[in-house]
Motif scaffolding. Sequence first.
Motif, PDB file in Angstrom:
ATOM      1  N   PHE A 148      37.714  49.472  51.057  1.00 31.52           N
ATOM      2  CA  PHE A 148      38.580  49.772  49.768  1.00 31.52           C
ATOM      3  C   PHE A 148      38.320  48.932  48.914  1.00 31.52           C
ATOM      4  N   VAL A 149      38.099  48.444  47.856  1.00 36.06           N
ATOM      5  CA  VAL A 149      37.428  46.917  47.082  1.00 36.06           C
ATOM      6  C   VAL A 149      38.546  47.362  45.934  1.00 36.06           C
ATOM      7  N   GLY A 150      38.935  46.066  45.226  1.00 39.02           N
ATOM      8  CA  GLY A 150      39.363  45.842  44.109  1.00 39.02           C
ATOM      9  C   GLY A 150      39.504  45.654  43.112  1.00 39.02           C
ATOM     10  N   LYS A 151      39.282  45.259  41.935  1.00 35.85           N
ATOM     11  CA  LYS A 151      38.972  44.326  40.698  1.00 35.85           C
ATOM     12  C   LYS A 151      40.419  43.861  40.502  1.00 35.85           C
ATOM     13  N   VAL A 152      40.196  42.401  40.063  1.00 39.82           N
ATOM     14  CA  VAL A 152      41.090  41.805  40.435  1.00 39.82           C
ATOM     15  C   VAL A 152      41.973  42.383  38.639  1.00 39.82           C
ATOM     16  N   ASN A 153      43.528  42.243  38.637  1.00 41.32           N
ATOM     17  CA  ASN A 153      44.172  41.927  37.586  1.00 41.32           C
ATOM     18  C   ASN A 153      44.503  41.105  37.801  1.00 41.32           C
ATOM     19  N   MET A 154      45.391  40.310  36.150  1.00 40.74           N
ATOM     20  CA  MET A 154      45.876  39.034  35.864  1.00 40.74           C
ATOM     21  C   MET A 154      45.738  38.549  34.612  1.00 40.74           C
ATOM     22  N   ASP A 155      46.961  38.707  33.963  1.00 44.81           N
ATOM     23  CA  ASP A 155      46.518  39.023  32.434  1.00 44.81           C
ATOM     24  C   ASP A 155      48.128  37.787  32.099  1.00 44.81           C
ATOM     25  N   LYS A 156      48.393  36.981  32.943  1.00 41.82           N
ATOM     26  CA  LYS A 156      49.144  35.486  32.812  1.00 41.82           C
ATOM     27  C   LYS A 156      49.086  34.874  34.167  1.00 41.82           C
ATOM     28  N   ALA A 157      49.690  33.511  33.154  1.00 38.95           N
ATOM     29  CA  ALA A 157      50.253  32.865  34.677  1.00 38.95           C
ATOM     30  C   ALA A 157      48.228  32.048  35.041  1.00 38.95           C
ATOM     31  N   SER A 158      47.744  32.325  34.424  1.00 37.81           N
ATOM     32  CA  SER A 158      46.048  32.338  35.738  1.00 37.81           C
ATOM     33  C   SER A 158      45.745  31.205  34.399  1.00 37.81           C
ATOM     34  N   PRO A 159      44.416  29.915  34.540  1.00 41.82           N
ATOM     35  CA  PRO A 159      43.385  29.404  33.919  1.00 41.82           C
ATOM     36  C   PRO A 159      43.214  29.982  33.088  1.00 41.82           C
ATOM     37  N   ALA A 160      42.942  29.805  31.345  1.00 44.56           N
ATOM     38  CA  ALA A 160      42.286  30.353  31.175  1.00 44.56           C
ATOM     39  C   ALA A 160      41.007  30.973  31.450  1.00 44.56           C
ATOM     40  N   TYR A 161      40.046  30.608  32.413  1.00 42.93           N
ATOM     41  CA  TYR A 161      39.043  30.826  32.937  1.00 42.93           C
ATOM     42  C   TYR A 161      39.007  31.944  33.197  1.00 42.93           C
ATOM     43  N   LEU A 162      40.135  32.038  33.699  1.00 44.19           N
ATOM     44  CA  LEU A 162      40.353  33.296  35.429  1.00 44.19           C
ATOM     45  C   LEU A 162      41.304  33.880  34.562  1.00 44.19           C
TER      46      LEU A 162
END
Length: 415
Positions: A148-162
């Motif tokens: 099982f492989v995931g495309k990671v989701n992160m839409d806050k509190a992360s550096p702008a480049y990620l």
Amino acid sequence: MTELYRGHIVYSKSGEELAVYKNSWIAVEDGTVEGIYEVLPEKFKGLSVRDFGNGVIIPAFSDLHVHAPQYPQRGLAMDLLLEDWLNNYTFPLEARYADLPFARAVYEAFVDDLIANGTMHACIFGTIHPEATGFLLTRLEEKGLSAFVGKVNMDKASPAYLCETTEDSLRETESFLERYSGQKTAKPILTPRFAPTCTAELLKGLGKLGRKYHTGMQTHLVESKWEAQQALADFPGVSCDTEIYERAGLMDNGPVIAAHFIFPSEEDIRILKKYDGYAVQCPDATVNITAGIMSTAAYARAGINLALGSDIAGGHHIGIYGQAARSVQLSKLKWFYEGEETVDFKRTFYMATKQGGEIFGRVGSLERGYRFDALVIDGLEDPFCPLAPQEIVERFCYSGNSSHIRARFLGGKEL
Ligand code: GUN
Ligand code: FE
């Protein structure tokens, strides 16, 4: 077509019981275990036998928490705590997976190293990048590994480049699910990184996708005290970290994989159990970047599903066999400092094989009807002190390495 192998055979029946056969035959029919025999039955006489001598045939391992993009980072910056390790090392590295040729080179090496170390089934985090993560899924499918492989989701509190916008994150996740859900052995799974880097809106959107595509979820759950507190601060009104995912509808669409799960409240435990989720212990990572030890024995007693993860690169070695040993070691520290019950090797080998394998189907055991995903372990005996087969397996987990895996089988085919 029937294949016959001879050697010692060891597998877990349960967390309390190992099955041990000395000098026996295992018959494999069309890639599936037909049976184990201490005396070769008449029906097989005349068939050729592959004899592994003093080698021990065991099930292949399952790694239920590993970050493929962090593979180049293994064994580095291990003197930091989680938050600094993420911000200073991990996030800058993960940003590089926008570069597809870089991603391909790393992911090919990562998959080869999984196989070399006897891991044939894995729950894997990619990065936010759908192309790179898609390549990883394709590569695993080509090799026939269960994943099982995931495309990671992160839409806050992360550096702008990620950091993604909520809309981009949901749109790209949906096209990722559409594109890869039809694969046979390597499937997509929803992968919100952890509560501190996800908005409620994102999680709710992922919950809808989970329902639509019948897709489970992996995340980091109550991994550190910092993370558990941050989750409650970020999601006012929830009683615990796990409730965030329950409210978003992410818990009942497929397997639920909770990496770490070290600091759960009773409510976290109640919710994880309700959805038959897995608590994944990552012993090396726990020591390297997190101040906490899972109460493995208590969870086993409470009937929580357990598994092991290498958590590359919070963990520094990809082999799950070493984690089976480290899990016992950590439980002894927990006993020493906090008086908790210990787990034994039978329990952790079960987590590493049969129990962790459950989410992938009939893998992780050598009972009749299980897929013959297996390893042959050799070269760990002392000539002056013969070992029982189960002792060879234990020594392999403590002191062995990939050079002690003499043969690897996936679906009955030797790799
Ligand atoms: N929590 C959020 N992201 C990560 C990660 O990449 N590794 C670990 N171990 N914990 C995390
Ligand atoms: Fe992790």
